[in-house]
Design a protein around this motif. Sequence first.
Motif, mmCIF file in Angstrom:
data_model
loop_
_atom_site.group_PDB
_atom_site.id
_atom_site.type_symbol
_atom_site.label_atom_id
_atom_site.label_comp_id
_atom_site.label_asym_id
_atom_site.label_seq_id
_atom_site.Cartn_x
_atom_site.Cartn_y
_atom_site.Cartn_z
ATOM 1 N N MET A 314 0.851 -1.190 0.000
ATOM 2 C CA MET A 314 0.000 0.000 0.000
ATOM 3 C C MET A 314 0.884 1.236 0.000
ATOM 4 O O MET A 314 2.071 1.183 0.333
ATOM 5 N N LEU A 315 0.285 2.363 -0.403
ATOM 6 C CA LEU A 315 0.940 3.661 -0.376
ATOM 7 C C LEU A 315 0.368 4.462 0.786
ATOM 8 O O LEU A 315 -0.849 4.490 0.991
ATOM 9 N N ILE A 316 1.240 5.135 1.545
ATOM 10 C CA ILE A 316 0.794 5.957 2.660
ATOM 11 C C ILE A 316 0.971 7.425 2.290
ATOM 12 O O ILE A 316 2.072 7.855 1.929
ATOM 13 N N VAL A 317 -0.126 8.208 2.382
ATOM 14 C CA VAL A 317 -0.091 9.617 1.967
ATOM 15 C C VAL A 317 -0.685 10.498 3.076
ATOM 16 O O VAL A 317 -1.849 10.897 3.007
ATOM 17 N N MET A 332 -2.350 3.489 -7.464
ATOM 18 C CA MET A 332 -3.624 2.817 -7.707
ATOM 19 C C MET A 332 -3.687 2.220 -9.103
ATOM 20 O O MET A 332 -4.269 1.151 -9.308
ATOM 21 N N ALA A 333 -3.072 2.884 -10.082
ATOM 22 C CA ALA A 333 -3.025 2.328 -11.437
ATOM 23 C C ALA A 333 -2.268 1.006 -11.454
ATOM 24 O O ALA A 333 -2.560 0.122 -12.271
ATOM 25 N N CYS A 334 -1.296 0.884 -10.545
ATOM 26 C CA CYS A 334 -0.514 -0.355 -10.430
ATOM 27 C C CYS A 334 -1.174 -1.372 -9.500
ATOM 28 O O CYS A 334 -0.577 -2.410 -9.182
ATOM 29 N N GLY A 335 -2.390 -1.059 -9.063
ATOM 30 C CA GLY A 335 -3.104 -1.978 -8.190
ATOM 31 C C GLY A 335 -2.664 -1.909 -6.737
ATOM 32 O O GLY A 335 -2.921 -2.843 -5.963
ATOM 33 N N THR A 336 -2.035 -0.814 -6.344
ATOM 34 C CA THR A 336 -1.581 -0.642 -4.965
ATOM 35 C C THR A 336 -2.516 0.325 -4.258
ATOM 36 O O THR A 336 -2.560 1.506 -4.606
ATOM 37 N N PRO A 337 -3.272 -0.139 -3.254
ATOM 38 C CA PRO A 337 -4.207 0.744 -2.546
ATOM 39 C C PRO A 337 -3.467 1.845 -1.794
ATOM 40 O O PRO A 337 -2.283 1.721 -1.479
ATOM 41 N N HIS A 352 -13.250 5.510 0.155
ATOM 42 C CA HIS A 352 -13.066 5.003 1.520
ATOM 43 C C HIS A 352 -13.697 3.625 1.700
ATOM 44 O O HIS A 352 -14.850 3.400 1.356
ATOM 45 N N LEU A 353 -12.903 2.717 2.202
ATOM 46 C CA LEU A 353 -13.298 1.323 2.471
ATOM 47 C C LEU A 353 -13.645 0.551 1.206
ATOM 48 O O LEU A 353 -14.303 -0.494 1.269
ATOM 49 N N GLU A 354 -13.187 1.071 0.057
ATOM 50 C CA GLU A 354 -13.353 0.344 -1.208
ATOM 51 C C GLU A 354 -11.998 0.176 -1.901
ATOM 52 O O GLU A 354 -11.550 -0.940 -2.125
ATOM 53 N N SER A 355 -11.383 1.322 -2.246
ATOM 54 C CA SER A 355 -10.076 1.260 -2.922
ATOM 55 C C SER A 355 -8.941 1.676 -1.996
ATOM 56 O O SER A 355 -7.810 1.828 -2.430
ATOM 57 N N GLY A 356 -9.270 1.891 -0.733
ATOM 58 C CA GLY A 356 -8.271 2.296 0.244
ATOM 59 C C GLY A 356 -8.940 2.848 1.475
ATOM 60 O O GLY A 356 -10.084 2.498 1.778
ATOM 61 N N PHE A 357 -8.248 3.725 2.177
ATOM 62 C CA PHE A 357 -8.769 4.235 3.444
ATOM 63 C C PHE A 357 -8.444 5.716 3.556
ATOM 64 O O PHE A 357 -7.305 6.128 3.346
ATOM 65 N N ILE A 371 -4.110 1.537 7.789
ATOM 66 C CA ILE A 371 -3.096 0.548 7.409
ATOM 67 C C ILE A 371 -3.582 -0.855 7.737
ATOM 68 O O ILE A 371 -3.500 -1.780 6.917
ATOM 69 N N GLN A 372 -4.124 -1.006 8.937
ATOM 70 C CA GLN A 372 -4.606 -2.328 9.361
ATOM 71 C C GLN A 372 -5.826 -2.771 8.547
ATOM 72 O O GLN A 372 -5.978 -3.964 8.249
ATOM 73 N N TRP A 373 -6.666 -1.795 8.163
ATOM 74 C CA TRP A 373 -7.846 -2.153 7.373
ATOM 75 C C TRP A 373 -7.428 -2.724 6.021
ATOM 76 O O TRP A 373 -7.976 -3.745 5.575
ATOM 77 N N VAL A 374 -6.496 -2.070 5.351
ATOM 78 C CA VAL A 374 -6.054 -2.559 4.029
ATOM 79 C C VAL A 374 -5.399 -3.927 4.158
ATOM 80 O O VAL A 374 -5.671 -4.828 3.357
ATOM 81 N N LEU A 375 -4.553 -4.100 5.154
ATOM 82 C CA LEU A 375 -3.901 -5.403 5.345
ATOM 83 C C LEU A 375 -4.931 -6.509 5.549
ATOM 84 O O LEU A 375 -4.772 -7.625 5.048
ATOM 85 N N LYS A 376 -6.006 -6.192 6.251
ATOM 86 C CA LYS A 376 -7.035 -7.196 6.559
ATOM 87 C C LYS A 376 -7.939 -7.494 5.367
ATOM 88 O O LYS A 376 -8.296 -8.652 5.117
ATOM 89 N N HIS A 377 -8.297 -6.448 4.618
ATOM 90 C CA HIS A 377 -9.322 -6.602 3.588
ATOM 91 C C HIS A 377 -8.790 -6.817 2.176
ATOM 92 O O HIS A 377 -9.570 -7.037 1.252
ATOM 93 N N ASN A 378 -7.473 -6.761 2.000
ATOM 94 C CA ASN A 378 -6.935 -6.932 0.654
ATOM 95 C C ASN A 378 -6.253 -8.276 0.465
ATOM 96 O O ASN A 378 -5.475 -8.468 -0.469
ATOM 97 N N THR A 379 -6.542 -9.212 1.334
ATOM 98 C CA THR A 379 -5.900 -10.532 1.223
ATOM 99 C C THR A 379 -6.276 -11.241 -0.075
ATOM 100 O O THR A 379 -5.499 -12.042 -0.601
ATOM 101 N N ASN A 380 -7.471 -10.953 -0.602
ATOM 102 C CA ASN A 380 -7.897 -11.572 -1.866
ATOM 103 C C ASN A 380 -7.691 -10.644 -3.061
ATOM 104 O O ASN A 380 -8.116 -10.963 -4.186
ATOM 105 N N GLY A 381 -7.087 -9.479 -2.840
ATOM 106 C CA GLY A 381 -6.816 -8.548 -3.932
ATOM 107 C C GLY A 381 -7.980 -7.679 -4.352
ATOM 108 O O GLY A 381 -7.875 -6.941 -5.336
ATOM 109 N N SER A 382 -9.082 -7.708 -3.604
ATOM 110 C CA SER A 382 -10.266 -6.945 -4.019
ATOM 111 C C SER A 382 -10.052 -5.437 -3.906
ATOM 112 O O SER A 382 -10.522 -4.671 -4.757
#
Length: 415
Positions: A314-317, A332-337, A352-357, A371-382
């Motif tokens: 993920m990218l932190i901004v 995001m174009a590279c698939g990195t939330p 929010h809560l779809e393509s990142g946080f 950070i924790q939300w993305v780690l938890k919810h992106n395990t399947n790449g959604s």
Amino acid sequence: MVLQLSTFHWEGGAGVAAARLHQALLNAHVDSRLMVSEISHPGPQTTAWADSPWKSRKAWANFVLERLSFLPYEKDKSVRFAFSPAAIGADIADHPLVRQASVIHLHWINFGFLSLQSLEKLFALGKPIVWTLHDMWAFTGGCHYNRGCERYLSHCCYCPYLKKPGEYDLAFAQFEKKHRLFQGASVTFVSPSRWLDSLVQTAALTSGMASRAIPNCIDTDFFKPGNQDDARRAFGLPTDKKLLLFAGANTQDPRKGFTYFQEAMRHANLADVEVMILGKGKADDFENMPVKTHFLGKISDVSQMVQAYRAADMLIVPSLEDNLPNTIMEAMACGTPAVGFGTGGIPEMIDHLESGFVAAPKSASWLSEGIQWVLKHNTNGSVSANARRKVLEHYSEAVVARQYSQLYDSLLHGQ
């Protein structure tokens, strides 16, 4: 012909955005030309104002003189490049490309490329002017971001960037000059974010003038997902860790909010998580990070940038002020939330809560939660898939070029 004008060429967020739009317009068969102060590397239909050794020296002298003109006024070194008096610049009104242009399209033109007097001569030609704003400078008394000051809503003065703020200070004088410049001018302001467009509509200098929001664009055939492990091996990064990316042209710029990221990592207390950092600086700047940090320095090669985005989870901004950050679009174009603060145009980019946080501004704990939300919810790449889809639908070259082409046509033909 549409003439794009930009100080920088493939450098800095604004320079990259201008060059990308120019390329997108060419790909859409729009007759676009790009004139920059100096060319970073050759490109189609791209011209340097400084096209001779003498002019290169002149461009450098203009930059130095423009900065020196502010030196007696600056509060301290921290604001040196955050305020532009636009006292020095090139006179390009008689340049062949300017004369040939049907529409003049301004981008970021400070640091000695164009002065207020240069703009006055361009406006006097009577051609339609499109001005894409990459910060707030066009409608302030000189600052690029207001840092909480709201005098631009009425009349700039008592400027917090100045050593001796007063009722009739430098910001007041520049505000007056811009007011005269905009009187009767045929200018359409374009903001890459709806956030910035809302400021244009409420600022004293620009309220009532034509404005709209059109985002920056990106080549989604170049910035696209790839194999994460291969990308990590290219940088010598671990393949068995979660990697968080912080990227900024100047990582030590307080506006980029790095200290909030540092604090968020203390809050998170996550196992198997490490950090990647890109940008100007040195490894010692990050020795207080609570997790292992990989400082990759400044990366200029765009292919390497793509690999860096692919390597990250993920990218932190945590930006405190920003318009429409290229880094978010690229990641995001590279698939990195992305996880970012809800400042400027960032909430428009991250669903929010779809393509990142989107975290509450200046809240390290919310950043940690994101950070924790993305780690938890992106395990399947959604989440990654949603991020990529957002860019394809809103920021792809064809989508953005079409909006600008329609704008040019409306200005030329009254459609």
